[in-house]
Motif scaffolding. Structure first.
Motif, PDB file in Angstrom:
ATOM      1  N   TYR A  77      45.636  41.874  36.908  1.00  0.00           N
ATOM      2  CA  TYR A  77      45.721  41.808  38.364  1.00  0.00           C
ATOM      3  C   TYR A  77      44.361  42.143  38.943  1.00  0.00           C
ATOM      4  CZ  TYR A  77      46.398  43.391  43.135  1.00  0.00           C
ATOM      5  OH  TYR A  77      46.286  43.553  44.489  1.00  0.00           O
ATOM      6  N   ARG A  78      44.023  41.496  40.039  1.00  0.00           N
ATOM      7  CA  ARG A  78      42.775  41.853  40.697  1.00  0.00           C
ATOM      8  C   ARG A  78      42.889  41.592  42.196  1.00  0.00           C
ATOM      9  NH1 ARG A  78      36.924  41.620  38.124  1.00  0.00           N
ATOM     10  NH2 ARG A  78      35.911  42.704  39.822  1.00  0.00           N
ATOM     11  N   MET A  79      42.328  42.530  42.966  1.00  0.00           N
ATOM     12  CA  MET A  79      42.258  42.306  44.402  1.00  0.00           C
ATOM     13  C   MET A  79      41.013  41.482  44.674  1.00  0.00           C
ATOM     14  SD  MET A  79      43.357  42.553  47.424  1.00  0.00           S
ATOM     15  CE  MET A  79      44.188  43.885  48.264  1.00  0.00           C
ATOM     16  N   LEU A  80      41.232  40.227  45.031  1.00  0.00           N
ATOM     17  CA  LEU A  80      40.120  39.387  45.469  1.00  0.00           C
ATOM     18  C   LEU A  80      40.135  39.333  46.987  1.00  0.00           C
ATOM     19  CD1 LEU A  80      40.452  36.407  42.935  1.00  0.00           C
ATOM     20  CD2 LEU A  80      38.929  38.377  42.775  1.00  0.00           C
ATOM     21  N   PHE A  81      39.118  38.717  47.545  1.00  0.00           N
ATOM     22  CA  PHE A  81      39.005  38.640  49.003  1.00  0.00           C
ATOM     23  C   PHE A  81      38.763  37.191  49.403  1.00  0.00           C
ATOM     24  CE2 PHE A  81      38.070  42.844  47.595  1.00  0.00           C
ATOM     25  CZ  PHE A  81      38.825  43.613  48.456  1.00  0.00           C
ATOM     26  N   SER A 120      36.450  35.776  50.744  1.00  0.00           N
ATOM     27  CA  SER A 120      35.116  35.262  50.424  1.00  0.00           C
ATOM     28  C   SER A 120      34.951  34.950  48.936  1.00  0.00           C
ATOM     29  CB  SER A 120      34.039  36.252  50.882  1.00  0.00           C
ATOM     30  OG  SER A 120      34.178  37.471  50.185  1.00  0.00           O
ATOM     31  N   ASP A 121      35.839  35.451  48.091  1.00  0.00           N
ATOM     32  CA  ASP A 121      35.780  35.083  46.670  1.00  0.00           C
ATOM     33  C   ASP A 121      36.110  33.607  46.481  1.00  0.00           C
ATOM     34  OD1 ASP A 121      35.038  37.407  45.122  1.00  0.00           O
ATOM     35  OD2 ASP A 121      36.907  38.315  45.812  1.00  0.00           O
ATOM     36  N   GLY A 122      36.993  33.103  47.303  1.00  0.00           N
ATOM     37  CA  GLY A 122      37.291  31.671  47.295  1.00  0.00           C
ATOM     38  C   GLY A 122      37.842  31.155  45.974  1.00  0.00           C
ATOM     39  N   GLN A 131      36.258  29.612  43.657  1.00  0.00           N
ATOM     40  CA  GLN A 131      35.385  29.911  42.510  1.00  0.00           C
ATOM     41  C   GLN A 131      35.652  31.317  41.963  1.00  0.00           C
ATOM     42  OE1 GLN A 131      33.974  27.722  40.873  1.00  0.00           O
ATOM     43  NE2 GLN A 131      34.191  26.114  42.407  1.00  0.00           N
ATOM     44  N   LYS A 186      38.874  31.032  39.966  1.00  0.00           N
ATOM     45  CA  LYS A 186      38.624  30.418  38.651  1.00  0.00           C
ATOM     46  C   LYS A 186      37.995  31.420  37.693  1.00  0.00           C
ATOM     47  CE  LYS A 186      38.378  25.600  39.920  1.00  0.00           C
ATOM     48  NZ  LYS A 186      37.522  24.460  40.260  1.00  0.00           N
ATOM     49  N   ARG A 187      37.103  32.234  38.226  1.00  0.00           N
ATOM     50  CA  ARG A 187      36.431  33.189  37.353  1.00  0.00           C
ATOM     51  C   ARG A 187      37.406  34.232  36.810  1.00  0.00           C
ATOM     52  NH1 ARG A 187      30.738  34.195  37.138  1.00  0.00           N
ATOM     53  NH2 ARG A 187      30.244  36.177  36.155  1.00  0.00           N
ATOM     54  N   PHE A 188      38.263  34.735  37.658  1.00  0.00           N
ATOM     55  CA  PHE A 188      39.211  35.748  37.178  1.00  0.00           C
ATOM     56  C   PHE A 188      40.203  35.128  36.197  1.00  0.00           C
ATOM     57  CE2 PHE A 188      43.038  38.547  37.896  1.00  0.00           C
ATOM     58  CZ  PHE A 188      42.555  39.571  37.100  1.00  0.00           C
ATOM     59  N   TYR A 228      32.235  28.782  32.574  1.00  0.00           N
ATOM     60  CA  TYR A 228      32.062  29.651  33.742  1.00  0.00           C
ATOM     61  C   TYR A 228      31.153  29.030  34.810  1.00  0.00           C
ATOM     62  CZ  TYR A 228      34.448  33.859  32.169  1.00  0.00           C
ATOM     63  OH  TYR A 228      35.396  34.767  31.801  1.00  0.00           O
ATOM     64  N   GLY A 268      29.415  27.631  37.774  1.00  0.00           N
ATOM     65  CA  GLY A 268      29.852  27.424  39.151  1.00  0.00           C
ATOM     66  C   GLY A 268      30.789  28.492  39.666  1.00  0.00           C
ATOM     67  N   THR A 269      31.437  29.250  38.769  1.00  0.00           N
ATOM     68  CA  THR A 269      32.305  30.330  39.250  1.00  0.00           C
ATOM     69  C   THR A 269      31.423  31.491  39.674  1.00  0.00           C
ATOM     70  OG1 THR A 269      32.520  31.455  37.127  1.00  0.00           O
ATOM     71  CG2 THR A 269      34.056  29.659  37.560  1.00  0.00           C
ATOM     72  N   LYS A 270      31.994  32.408  40.461  1.00  0.00           N
ATOM     73  CA  LYS A 270      31.142  33.525  40.867  1.00  0.00           C
ATOM     74  C   LYS A 270      31.849  34.867  40.708  1.00  0.00           C
ATOM     75  CE  LYS A 270      32.357  33.230  45.668  1.00  0.00           C
ATOM     76  NZ  LYS A 270      32.071  33.389  47.016  1.00  0.00           N
ATOM     77  N   ARG A 309      34.635  46.259  39.436  1.00  0.00           N
ATOM     78  CA  ARG A 309      35.522  47.273  38.887  1.00  0.00           C
ATOM     79  C   ARG A 309      34.740  48.158  37.927  1.00  0.00           C
ATOM     80  NH1 ARG A 309      41.213  44.104  37.708  1.00  0.00           N
ATOM     81  NH2 ARG A 309      40.105  43.160  35.973  1.00  0.00           N
TER      82      ARG A 309
END
Ligand code: SF4
Lengths: 313, 223
Positions: free
Chosen positions: A156-160, A162-164, A166, A169-171, B201, B203-205, B211
């Motif tokens: 689980y992660r709190m994204l925002f 502005s993370d959008g 992309q 996808k990263r998480f 990865y 293009g991802t940010k 954490r």
């Protein structure tokens, strides 16, 4: 009126089916993945899994020695009535869980988190989980059992905002890479993603996306459906296959469910429903009929309703 | 199509030569007797100093990190359905002392252990690590179980943690994850995949909110 005897007998049969018979949609997905896989080790693993499902069915034994944590999803049509009410229903589900644990047999997995107390029956405080949903109309109850395995593969992660996309996808990749190494997630898996809600709701959405939607199903929002497709391709492009060996089968399918969240946040959860994607469903009607299936059909228009009133005017 | 992998039948009390011949990536099927032992048994033997309930490694040199899906009837008989390994990396803190105490030559489990465990404990004790396949091949493994011979510490540790002693034939498949030199198949595969991961990865940010303890090195293992 649905009798408690009918309910418990159906629940016991569901426990057996879930543990032994791999659902057709996942099986088809895995066969497709096996046909496309060209790395020798990954291919060997997928072929062994396909053999394993056959062996389980032929011998009537659990497909995986870790029979996971049995849980229940109860969906009631608005007209359904249970003999003895909800308390009797819960007792029947707990009895069925305990009984099936010794008759199938299942592994008694459930213990007290601190004292490790084990009643050898998969029943205890808060176990099995029983979750509820309701549906307009209908004199029936849909009983779904999911035998979710895997201590790994969920995050689980709190994204925002502005993370959008992309950031999402990263998480997603982070979760797959972290738990895919050495195959800790027992991939290829059905990956469920929860977006929004609140922390607890987000976890629930993601888990239900993984466990209560079938391979090939798509979110009714066309843009989310597109994202589901994209995530599946992305996950399979890592170069990691079964057991973390070189390969291209990581994700059998990706299902996304969303819930409205706080305006400042974008919660995200990732869940992996493993090589033993065990679920079994039955609809029990008020007149005593029982119909078995493997698609929980949990996410209906009603479950995803966006308006204040129902039905929509 | 995939190339053929080497398939080997191996005794659960293997000879030195048989062990030395195993290479990472080989497929192994076992014959003989294996026993289950995981944190419950390790703790009891190593930390609490309780004597082993059977003669090891005479009875078996194959320790399976497993809890079977099984029941014991009131008359003492068993039904054993599927068997599947549990993730071994969690047993790192006991494995050295356990190899010494049990004389085990085959550790069978899920996912392998740390390279340091192989170097510091497996290699000196001449032990190799076999990983189960899938990992959900419990029904296939169940087929290889011929009989439950003994069940120890059922009351003390519960069904899942108890020591099951089982007779097996053509029990598998397993894959050689670590050989006599401590080479690791998972390490080899991780290294091959590493380069590709960066591309995925692209293009991802990174998340705006970090954490604690976070690593962005995808070659890191988290176990
Ligand atoms: S994650 Fe699934 S396939 Fe893997 S051991 Fe657990 S139940 Fe079995």
């Amino acid at each position: 009126m649905i009798t408690i005897e009918r309910l418990q007998a159906t629940a016991e049969e569901l426990m057996r089916r879930a543990a032994i018979e791999i659902p057709e949609d996942y099986l088809t997905g895995l066969k497709t993945a096996a046909a496309a896989e060209d790395s020798d080790l990954s291919s060997f693993v997928l072929e062994a899994m396909l053999e394993n499902y056959d062996a389980a069915k032929e011998d009537g034994r659990a497909m995986c020695g870790d029979t996971g944590c049995p849980r229940w999803y109860v969906k009631m049509g608005n007209e359904a009535r249970v003999d003895g009410g909800p308390v009797a229903l819960e007792a029947a589900l707990r009895r069925a869980t305990a009984k099936a644990t010794s008759t199938v047999p299942l592994r008694p997995n459930r213990v007290h988190p601190l004292w490790r107390t084990d009643y050898d029956n998969n029943v205890g405080i808060g176990a099995p989980e029983i979750e509820y949903g309701f549906e307009p109309g209908g004199d029936w109850i849909d009983l779904t059992t999911v035998h979710k395995g895997g201590l790994f593969g969920t995050d689980y992660r709190m994204l925002f905002p502005s993370d959008g996309i992309q950031g999402i996808k990263r998480f997603f990749l982070d979760s797959l890479v972290a738990f895919g190494k050495r195959g800790l997630a027992c991939q290829p898996a059905i990956i469920g993603i929860g977006l929004g809600g609140s922390k607890d709701a987000c976890m629930v959405l993601g888990k239900r996306a993984a466990c209560l939607r079938v391979v090939g199903d798509r979110n009714p929002d066309p843009k989310i459906a597109e994202l589901e497709d994209e995530m599946k391709v992305l996950g399979n492009s890592i170069g990691m296959g079964a057991m973390g060996f070189v390969g291209k089968s990581m994700v059998i399918d990706c299902n996304i469910e969303i819930g409205f969240c706080h305006t400042g946040g974008m919660q995200m959860s990732v869940h992996a429903f493993c090589l033993s994607s065990r679920r079994a469903v039955a609809r029990i009607y008020g007149d005593g009929r029982v119909e078995y299936r493997t698609n929980p059909e949990w996410f209906t228009d009603y479950q995803r309703r966006e308006t204040v009133e129902w039905p929509q005017s | 199509m995939a190339t053929e992998l080497k398939k080997i039948r191996l005794s659960t009390s293997p000879t030195d030569e048989a062990l030395a011949a195993l290479q990472i990536g080989d497929i192994v099927y076992l014959d003989g007797v294996v026993y289950t032992a995981r944190e419950g048994v390790y703790k009891r033997v190593i930390e609490d100093g309780v004597d082993l309930p059977l003669d090891l490694p005479m009875a078996s040199a194959a320790n399976f990190h497993c809890s079977p899906a099984a029941t014991q009837h009131d008359d003492g008989s068993f039904i054993l359905g599927a068997v599947t390994a549990t993730a071994s990396f969690r047993f790192s803190k006991w494995i050295g002392a356990w190899l010494a105490a049990s004389g085990a030559k085959l550790i069978i489990g899920k996912g392998g252990m740390n390279p340091e465990d192989y170097r510091d404990h497996f290699v000196p004790h001449g032990a190799i690590y076999l990983t189960t396949v899938g990992y959900g091949t419990g029904a296939l493994l169940g087929r290889g179980v011929k009989a439950v011979c003994e069940l120890h510490w059922r009351r003390e540790l519960g069904l899942a943690q108890a020591m099951w002693v089982i007779e097996v034939k053509n029990f598998g498949p397993f894959i050689v994850e670590s050989d006599r030199h401590g080479n690791s198949l998972f390490e080899r595969e991780n290294a091959k995949i590493a380069a590709n991961i960066e591309a995925a990865y692209n293009g991802t940010k990174p998340a705006v909110l970090k954490r604690f303890g976070e690593t962005d090195d995808r070659q890191d293992e988290l176990i």
